[in-house]
Design an enzyme around this catalytic site. Structure first.
Site: not given
Ligand SMILES: Nc1ncnc2c1ncn2[C@@H]1O[C@H](COP(=O)(O)OP(=O)(O)O)[C@@H](O)[C@H]1O
Ligand SMILES: [Mg+2]
Length: 1118
Positions: A150-151, A155, A200, A203-204, A430, A432
């Site tokens: 997660s994070g 996403t 996060n 977080s989804s 992800g 957790e």
């Molecule tokens: N490629 C990226 N470039 C910049 N920031 C990113 C990138 N990927 C993730 N982040 C940062 O990380 C945070 C968490 O990403 P997210 O995709 O929501 O994580 P996950 O879905 O794996 O839990 C996002 O809100 C963003 O701020």
């Molecule tokens: Mg996510």
């Protein structure tokens, strides 16, 4: 890396017609580019491999030496240089930078578009491009599997993939709308399904799998979203430092006052029990503006206004449910009962949702259990009431979420039934590990376990197994297979989920503890299961494990689960009273969310448990993923602090380990980058070799061998399996691809050439045929024209000739007719004349004329007869003439008078003798000379001219005179000769003979003077009534010596006339007779003027002459 050259592969197909290609030397290799490519490349940095300007190594397969440290160092080095992507073969490792990097710009999209995977430095776009192109060009359905904690950025990665595909796929109004709807579904789902967690901020809290559907051209048609298990417990309770779902905060921050009022909400977060207060605001997140974004996105996706309104009403109702509080109340029967503390909130909820307040109130107080036609109602105590309330809130929200997904799917689903190509993007929660891990984490981690399983299957196990199957020399690589853990959870008999279900269904008291006991019994011996009571001796003494927990050693680490709530959550029980109350709502959305509340459809069977539902959906997902070509993005979290620039090596190391990335590299390195069955391989590359092109007759494998030998690919670069060719190095494949591309261009040119030739030939033949047809038509046409022209000319000529002939005939006929007519007319006239002649007398028309002529005749007769009687005398001087009887005879009458006069005169003249004639001649002469000139004349007219008044010959007295004159005497008269001296007259005899004028003495008869007629020049006389006259003689003549004669005679007129006549007949000259009252007379030498004056009549009528003076002789005439 072997130094491969295109020329090595290409013994026969170096194109000479590809627009003048030029070899561009790059690091260790030479690749041909077309001029257009060159132009494009000249504009940007020429990069042909990820090896160019590489930081660390871009592909872990190239890492030397390969161990955990070097692996992490490489990642760190790259991370420090903002290179967040690294490859392991075709797998992309993505490290969350936690800050925005300028590597997702439209220029970057262009840069990666249509480039080979290894051409440019590692990027998520490269993977997206590869997936999209193999979907479009090779017709292989794709799935993008994004895994990580997660994070870690899953996403974000899924959104990047989607936006890249949206950017490179087809364009056009319709396509753009589809793209826009697909992309805009994200904000909606994130608002309702994402929340801030400690890991996060976004977080989804649900699993999402989205199938994007494309047509054969690669244009997007639509999509289908599947959602997995929303973490609905969050609705009612959030762990410390976390928030509820974004939408609650967004609605309170972003909605207008009016809208809030409509939803009966207040802006203050603290008013709502369901909203965790400790981190209600998230740094860098603007809930209000996000709310606007969400509403806008809902509109784009296709939500109707009333639908949006309903959705927010449900959200408000959920929020307000949390504010309902219960107080205990003891009833008389000793049972505890709960009562709603403040009914105001309940009232508002009911107003909002259109539920009867009493119905809802009762549902919160009673629970009805139906079993075999029996209905038992029990009261709920406070705890049960709260449970019921929360269950309702959770159910409302999670059903709303599922409804949203369904609704979005309705909008974005492909509108056509044509065959679709699919690209699936999996962004699932992800792995957790929290302090308190409950049923949700268990489920989430199970899902991740399954994903790892599929990764292992497809990359590690499957790969190795394939080598063995194919008989490729292969040294086995050890890796951890998590199938055993999956089995621990999902085994139908002994799996934890199966056990949980068993417990839930079991009659009797079922608690979380009984479930744990059961686990302890069944799973005690499992290597990956641990609990305080487990029989696994290794952990017996593990005091770190509380009693109410069990621990599973997941592939990604050990996770301790609190067993509390497992049963309830698995049961996912909502009291039927509540679902029925909801169904009764006068709110179409809520009613639709609770179909089981319909009493008509009562189902006494238990609904499937949450665990079994999830297991089934995961199984479906896995099956789905296995049918597709997988593309992996493995997300790694560099630190726990959501901070940029921090690279926590321990954390990363842990993730690398459990993700099995090192093993992944090893397998990759030991194996072959690419494999393909011989048939498709030969089919794909056969155009690169003469022997295999266009058809290879024989086994495919032999064909591939020939092909590879021909291309001169080094032997260590490939191996022949039983059914597949294995290519060790991706570069070899790319070379092949490049050669193929070039060759295809050549072939395309060839095909084009042949096609063009064929097209031109067919066109030519067609044109020729057309030409013949046209020519024949034209000829026919022109001949027709010509014929028509000739025909019309002939007709014209003919008509002219006919006309001419006809006219000629006509003329003749006309002539004939005229002749006939003329003849007829003539005949008619002739006949007419004849007839008229015959009958004229009978014609009355002639009567007038006849009468007229007759009358005229009669008149004329009468006139002439009367005239005869009235004739005047024959005397010429008779002036009488009868009067004119008729006017019309005027001219005749005059003419007649004239004729008569002339005739009378003639008659009168005819009576004259010659003597008389002479006399009259003389008289006439006299008249001519003197009429109206001399006053004496009229008296002379009646006197006959006798001439010889003196009887000379008979009278003897004049015997002597007679003898002296032998000529015939014309005049013999006595005249008075005027004396010049005194004017006294003396008588003289005047004789005129044929030639002379003689003056003789009267008495003696002697001749006194004789003058030849020729010497007489003039005779002068007065105009008066006197007889004086002067005879002028020629000067110098003999007679003239005595001077002119001045005479006086009584017969002056006769004498002058006869003198004139005689002179004329003798001398042929007219004698000048001057009639004047004053004239000169020559007397000897003197000239005397004779002047005639008016005299007195005292002397009678005789004029007297007197000499006045020498010069003047005056004659007085009475
Ligand atoms: N490629 C990226 N470039 C910049 N920031 C990113 C990138 N990927 C993730 N982040 C940062 O990380 C945070 C968490 O990403 P997210 O995709 O929501 O994580 P996950 O879905 O794996 O839990 C996002 O809100 C963003 O701020
Ligand atoms: Mg996510």
């Amino acid at each position: 890396m072997s130094d491969l050259k295109v020329e090595d592969f290409c013994p026969f197909c170096c194109p000479s017609h590809n627009g003048g290609s030029t070899p561009i030397p790059t690091t260790g290799k030479t690749i041909f580019y077309t001029s257009s490519q060159q132009d494009k490349m000249a504009k940007m940095e020429v990069k042909t491999s990820l090896l160019d300007d590489m930081i660390g190594v871009g592909d872990m397969v190239l890492l030397e030496p390969l161990n955990e440290d070097s692996f992490i160092n490489n990642l760190k080095k790259r991370f420090d240089h903002n290179e967040v992507y690294t490859y392991i073969g075709s797998v992309v490792i993505s490290i969350n930078p936690y800050r925005s990097l300028p590597i997702y710009t439209p220029e970057k999209v262009e840069e990666y578009r249509n480039r080979n995977f290894y051409e440019l430095s590692p990027h998520i776009f490269a993977l997206s491009d590869e997936a999209y192109r193999s979907l479009r060009d090779q017709d292989k359905d794709q799935c993008i599997l994004i895994t990580g904690e997660s994070g870690a950025g899953k996403t974000e990665a899924s959104k990047l993939v989607m936006s890249y595909v949206a950017a490179v796929c087809g364009k056009g109004a319709e396509v753009n709308q589809v793209k826009e709807q697909l992309l805009q579904s994200n904000p909606v789902l994130e608002a309702f399904g994402n929340a801030k967690t400690v890991r996060n901020d976004n977080s989804s809290r649900f699993g999402k799998y989205m199938d994007i559907e494309f047509d054969f051209k690669g244009d997007p048609l639509g999509g289908v979203i599947s959602n997995y298990l929303l973490e609905k417990s969050r609705v009612v309770k959030q762990p410390r430092g976390e928030r509820n779902f974004h939408i609650f905060y967004q609605i309170l921050s972003g909605a207008s006052e009016e809208f809030l009022c409509k939803l009966k909400l207040e802006r203050d977060f603290s008013r709502y029990n369901y909203l965790g207060l400790d981190s209600a605001r998230v740094n860098g997140v603007d809930d209000a503006s996000n709310f606007r974004t969400v509403r806008n996105a809902m509109q784009i996706v296709g939500f109707m206004d009333h639908e949006t309104q309903s959705v927010f009403e449900v959200v408000a109702a959920v929020l307000k449910l949390g504010n309902i509080e219960f107080k205990p109340e003891s009833r008389a029967n000793g049972l505890d009962e709960s009562k709603i503390k403040d009914k105001n909130e309940l009232k508002e909820i009911c107003e909002l949702t259109g539920i009867d307040q009493s119905v809802l109130e009762r549902a919160f107080s009673f629970r009805t259990v139906e079993a075999k036609q029996e209905k038992v109602s029990t009261t709920l105590n406070v705890a049960q009431a709260y449970y019921a309330r929360d269950a309702l809130a959770k159910n409302l929200y999670s059903r709303l979420f599922s409804w949203l997904v369904t609704r979005i799917n309705e909008s974005i689903k492909a509108q056509t039934k044509v065959r679709k190509k699919v690209m699936g993007v999996l962004d699932i929660y992800g792995f957790e590990i929290f302090e308190d891990n409950s049923f949700e984490q268990f489920i989430i981690n199970y899902c991740n376990e399954k994903l790892q399983q599929i990764f292992i299957e497809l990359t590690l196990k499957e790969e190795q197994e394939e080598y063995i199957r194919e008989g490729i020399e292969w040294t086995h690589i050890e890796y951890f297979n998590n199938a055993i853990i999956c089995d621990l959870i999902e085994n139908n008999q002994t799996g934890i989920l199966a056990m949980l279900d068993e417990e839930c269904l079991r009659p009797g008291t079922v608690t979380d503890e009984t479930f744990l006991e059961k686990l302890n019994q069944v799973c005690a011996t499992h290597q990956h299961f641990e609990s305080r009571m487990s029989k696994c001796s290794r952990f017996l003494n593990d005091t770190s494990l509380p009693h109410s927990c069990f621990r599973i050693q997941h592939y990604a680490g050990k996770v301790m689960y609190q067993v509390e709530g497992f049963v309830d959550k698995n049961n996912d029980l909502l009291y039927r009273d509540l679902s029925q109350a909801m169904w009764k709502a006068n709110h179409s959305l809520i009613k639709a969310l609770f179909p089981e509340g319909n009493p008509a459809k009562i189902n006494l069977k238990r609904p499937p448990t949450a665990g079994s539902q999830f297991k089934a959906s995961v199984a479906t997902l896995m099956k789905n993923l296995q049918t597709k070509n997988p593309n992996y993005i493995r997300c790694i979290k560099p630190n726990d602090k959501k901070a940029a620039h921090i690279f926590n090596e321990a954390l990363v190391c842990h993730q690398i380990r459990y993700l099995g990335l090192l093993e992944n590299v090893r397998v990759r390195r030991a194996g072959y980058a690419f494999r393909q069955p011989y048939e498709p391989c030969l089919e794909r590359y056969k155009m690169l070799c003469k022997q295999t092109w266009p058809h290879w007759r024989g086994p495919a494998r032999a064909g591939v061998e020939v092909l590879f030998n021909e291309l001169g690919i080094p032997e260590e670069e490939f191996s022949f399996g039983r059914s597949k060719i294995f290519i060790r190095n991706p570069r070899t494949l790319f070379k092949l691809e490049d050669l193929r591309k070039q060759r295809l261009e050549d072939l395309a040119t060839l095909i084009e050439k042949i096609y063009r030739g064929w097209k031109c030939r067919t066109r030519f033949l067609l044109m020729k045929k057309c030409q013949v047809v046209i020519a024949s038509w034209y000829r026919r046409y022109s001949q027709q024209k010509k014929y028509q022209k000739i025909k019309s000319s002939a007709i014209t000529v003919q008509s002219y000739i006919r006309g001419w002939k006809a006219r000629k005939v006509l003329r003749e006929l006309k002539h004939l007719k005229r002749c006939n007519e003329a003849a007829t007319v003539i005949a008619a006239y002739w006949h007419g004349t004849q007839v008229r002649r015959e009958y004229r007398k009978y014609f009355r028309a002639n009567a007038g004329r006849k009468i007229y002529e007759f009358t005229l005749q009669r008149l004329m007769q009468k006139y002439f007869l009367e005239m005869k009687n009235k004739m005047p005398s024959l005397s010429p001087i008779d002036k009488n003439w009868p009067a004119r009887p008729y006017l019309f005879l005027d001219s005749t009458h005059k003419e007649l008078k004239r004729i008569f006069h002339l005739w009378r005169c003639k008659k009168y003249r005819d009576q004259f003798t010659d003597q008389q004639k002479l006399i009259y001649e003389e008289k006439l002469e006299a008249s001519e000379l003197f009429k109206d000139k001399k006053a004496l004349y009229p008296a002379s007219v009646g006197q006959p001219f006798q001439g010889a008044y003196l009887e000379i010959s008979e009278n003897p007295k004049y015997k002597k005179l007679k003898d002296a004159v032998d000529e015939k005497i014309i005049i013999a008269e006595v005249v008075n000769k005027i004396n010049r001296a005194n004017g006294k007259a003396a008588s003289r005899i005047f004789l005129l003979t044929k030639n002379n004028v003689l003056l003789a003495d009267q008495k003696s008869g002697t001749i006194k003077s004789e003058v030849p007629l020729g010497d007489v020049t003039k005779v002068s006389m007065s105009s008066q009534n006197d007889g004086f006259f002067a005879v002028h003689l020629k000067e110098g003549s003999e007679a003239a010596s005595k001077g002119d004669f001045l005479l006086s005679s009584d017969h002056l007129i006769e004498m002058a006339t006869k003198l004139y006549r005689t002179t004329l007949s003798q001398t042929k000259q007219k004698l000048n007779i001057e009639i004047s009252d004053e004239f000169l007379v020559q007397f000897k030498q003197d000239k005397v003027c004779v002047k005639f004056i008016q005299g007195s009549q005292k002397n009678g009528n005789i004029p007297t002459c007197k000499r006045k003076n020498n010069r003047l002789l005056e004659v007085a005439v009475p």
